[in-house]
Structure formats: structure tokens, C-alpha cells
Scaffold this active site. Structure first.
Site, PDB file in Angstrom:
ATOM      1  CE  LYS A  11     -46.190 -13.220  37.800  1.00 23.05           C
ATOM      2  NZ  LYS A  11     -44.945 -12.917  38.507  1.00 23.05           N
ATOM      3  CE1 TYR A  51     -42.643  -9.494  34.855  1.00 26.23           C
ATOM      4  CE2 TYR A  51     -43.190 -11.106  33.142  1.00 26.23           C
ATOM      5  CZ  TYR A  51     -43.284 -10.383  34.432  1.00 26.23           C
ATOM      6  OH  TYR A  51     -44.305 -11.043  35.410  1.00 26.23           O
ATOM      7  CB  THR A  93     -41.064 -10.752  44.820  1.00 22.58           C
ATOM      8  OG1 THR A  93     -41.428  -9.199  44.488  1.00 22.58           O
ATOM      9  CG2 THR A  93     -40.754 -11.302  43.484  1.00 22.58           C
ATOM     10  CG  ASN A 114     -44.280 -14.444  41.773  1.00 24.38           C
ATOM     11  OD1 ASN A 114     -44.761 -14.360  40.768  1.00 24.38           O
ATOM     12  ND2 ASN A 114     -43.627 -13.234  42.239  1.00 24.38           N
ATOM     13  CG  HIS A 117     -47.029  -8.306  37.164  1.00 21.67           C
ATOM     14  ND1 HIS A 117     -45.779  -7.947  37.524  1.00 21.67           N
ATOM     15  CD2 HIS A 117     -47.732  -7.217  36.537  1.00 21.67           C
ATOM     16  CE1 HIS A 117     -45.458  -6.583  37.145  1.00 21.67           C
ATOM     17  NE2 HIS A 117     -46.788  -6.393  36.424  1.00 21.67           N
ATOM     18  CD  GLU A 128     -46.831  -3.363  34.553  1.00 17.46           C
ATOM     19  OE1 GLU A 128     -45.732  -3.322  34.600  1.00 17.46           O
ATOM     20  OE2 GLU A 128     -47.747  -3.912  35.233  1.00 17.46           O
TER      21      GLU A 128
HETATM   22  P1  CMP Z   1     -43.313  -9.953  39.003  1.00 21.31           P
HETATM   23  O1  CMP Z   1     -43.911  -9.188  40.035  1.00 21.31           O
HETATM   24  O2  CMP Z   1     -44.202 -10.400  37.952  1.00 21.31           O
HETATM   25  O3  CMP Z   1     -41.910  -9.219  38.466  1.00 21.31           O
HETATM   26  C1  CMP Z   1     -40.938  -9.932  38.209  1.00 21.31           C
HETATM   27  C2  CMP Z   1     -40.855 -11.278  38.064  1.00 21.31           C
HETATM   28  O4  CMP Z   1     -39.716 -11.855  37.925  1.00 21.31           O
HETATM   29  C3  CMP Z   1     -41.344 -11.600  39.414  1.00 21.31           C
HETATM   30  O5  CMP Z   1     -42.771 -11.223  39.808  1.00 21.31           O
HETATM   31  C4  CMP Z   1     -41.040 -12.918  39.409  1.00 21.31           C
HETATM   32  O6  CMP Z   1     -41.843 -13.944  38.885  1.00 21.31           O
HETATM   33  C5  CMP Z   1     -39.833 -13.177  38.744  1.00 21.31           C
HETATM   34  N1  CMP Z   1     -38.481 -13.127  39.932  1.00 21.31           N
HETATM   35  C6  CMP Z   1     -38.330 -12.077  40.679  1.00 21.31           C
HETATM   36  N2  CMP Z   1     -37.229 -12.139  41.214  1.00 21.31           N
HETATM   37  C7  CMP Z   1     -36.729 -13.299  40.749  1.00 21.31           C
HETATM   38  C8  CMP Z   1     -35.461 -14.343  41.184  1.00 21.31           C
HETATM   39  N3  CMP Z   1     -34.784 -13.829  41.912  1.00 21.31           N
HETATM   40  N4  CMP Z   1     -35.554 -15.479  40.685  1.00 21.31           N
HETATM   41  C9  CMP Z   1     -36.465 -15.860  39.707  1.00 21.31           C
HETATM   42  N5  CMP Z   1     -37.448 -15.029  39.168  1.00 21.31           N
HETATM   43  C10 CMP Z   1     -37.658 -13.781  40.072  1.00 21.31           C
END
Ligand code: CMP
Length: 140
Positions: A11, A51, A93, A114, A117, A128
Site C-alpha cells: 500500500k 473496496y 488488520t 497497514n 492487503h 481480485e
Molecule cells: P485491507 O485488508 O486492505 O481491507 C480493508 C482496509 O480498510 C484495511 O486493510 C485497512 O487498510 C482499512 N481499514 C480496516 N478497518 C479500518 C478502520 N476501522 N478504520 C480505518 N481503516 C480501516
């Protein structure tokens, strides 16, 4: 064990900190093989489509802004139980809740920023992968 393919994104927070190589090294050390990879800027429409499952969540708009804020590296990873293996090496996550030695624990900045993904199931992995790659771009 079943050889599988999964979809991965390095990311914008990770590409901004020049962590692509370090993250790929962790994926490879976990037994995953990068069989397709490209660096690109996601468009807003691409991020919203990717998403879409989260579109009712309060963080959806911010998530799409973040995912289009810099380059990402999209990948297809292949290996034994690749979907579960990738989720294991990524970690939870929320980096604060991720296990030691995982990518998110090591490099994650927060629940949104984070680093990576990874697909959560065979059906989403197939969808995906097809969202970003043609079959001819995947070389196992
Ligand atoms: P990802 O695994 O890419 O799937 C959805 C993404 O949304 C997640 O990783 C984070 O980058 C983001 N995400 C998930 N939960 C939250 C949250 N509570 N607040 C902000 N971003 C979030």
C-alpha cells in the site's frame, strides 16, 4: 498441500517509505513466490470498485483517498496454501494487534495505513487477481 494463488497489495504508506523490497523479502521467506507484480497509481474508481464490499463502512471514503494517495504495488503470490500463508505473514488488520514478526506488526503505522492487503478466500482471490491482471501477465 494445495498450490494456490492470492492477490496482494503493497500500500501507499509502504511504497512511500521505500519498503517494497523488505516486504517482498518477508513474503518470499514465508514460502510465497511473486508470479506477477506491477507498480501503479490506483484511480479513485478502481479503489472504490476494489473496496466496494466496505462501501457502507464509515472509513470507506478515507480508505479510497489513502489508497489513491501514492503508488501501490499489486501482486499475485503463489505457493502452498498461499491465501492463508499470506494472511499469516501479513498479521492482523490492526498492526497493534498483529503478532510479532508479521509485516503489519513490523511496518504498519495504523489500522488504515497497514502496509499490505491480502485476499481472504479463494473466490475473492480470483476476483481480485482478475481486477488487476490479465492471465498473460501471471508467470508461475
Ligand atoms: P485491507 O485488508 O486492505 O481491507 C480493508 C482496509 O480498510 C484495511 O486493510 C485497512 O487498510 C482499512 N481499514 C480496516 N478497518 C479500518 C478502520 N476501522 N478504520 C480505518 N481503516 C480501516
Amino acid at each position: 498441500m494445495a498450490i494456490e494463488r492470492t492477490f496482494s497489495i503493497i500500500k501507499p504508506d509502504a511504497t512511500a517509505r521505500n519498503l517494497t523490497g523488505k516486504i517482498v523479502a518477508m513474503l518470499e521467506a514465508a514460502g510465497l513466490r511473486v508470479v506477477a507484480q506491477k507498480r501503479l497509481y490506483m484511480t479513485r474508481a478502481q479503489a472504490e470498485g476494489f473496496y466496494a464490499v466496505h462501501k457502507e463502512r464509515p472509513f470507506f471514503g478515507e480508505l479510497c483517498t489513502y489508497m489513491t494517495s501514492g503508488p501501490v504495488v499489486v501482486q499475485v503470490l503463489q505457493g502452498d496454501n498461499a491465501i492463508a500463508r499470506n494472511r499469516e505473514i501479513m498479521g492482523a488488520t490492526d498492526p497493534a494487534k498483529a503478532a510479532d514478526g508479521t509485516i503489519r506488526k513490523t511496518y504498519g503505522e495504523g489500522i488504515e495505513r497497514n502496509c499490505v492487503h491480502g485476499s481472504d478466500a479463494p473466490e475473492t482471490a480470483a476476483e481480485e487477481i482478475a481486477y488487476f491482471f490479465a492471465q498473460t501477465e501471471i508467470v508461475g
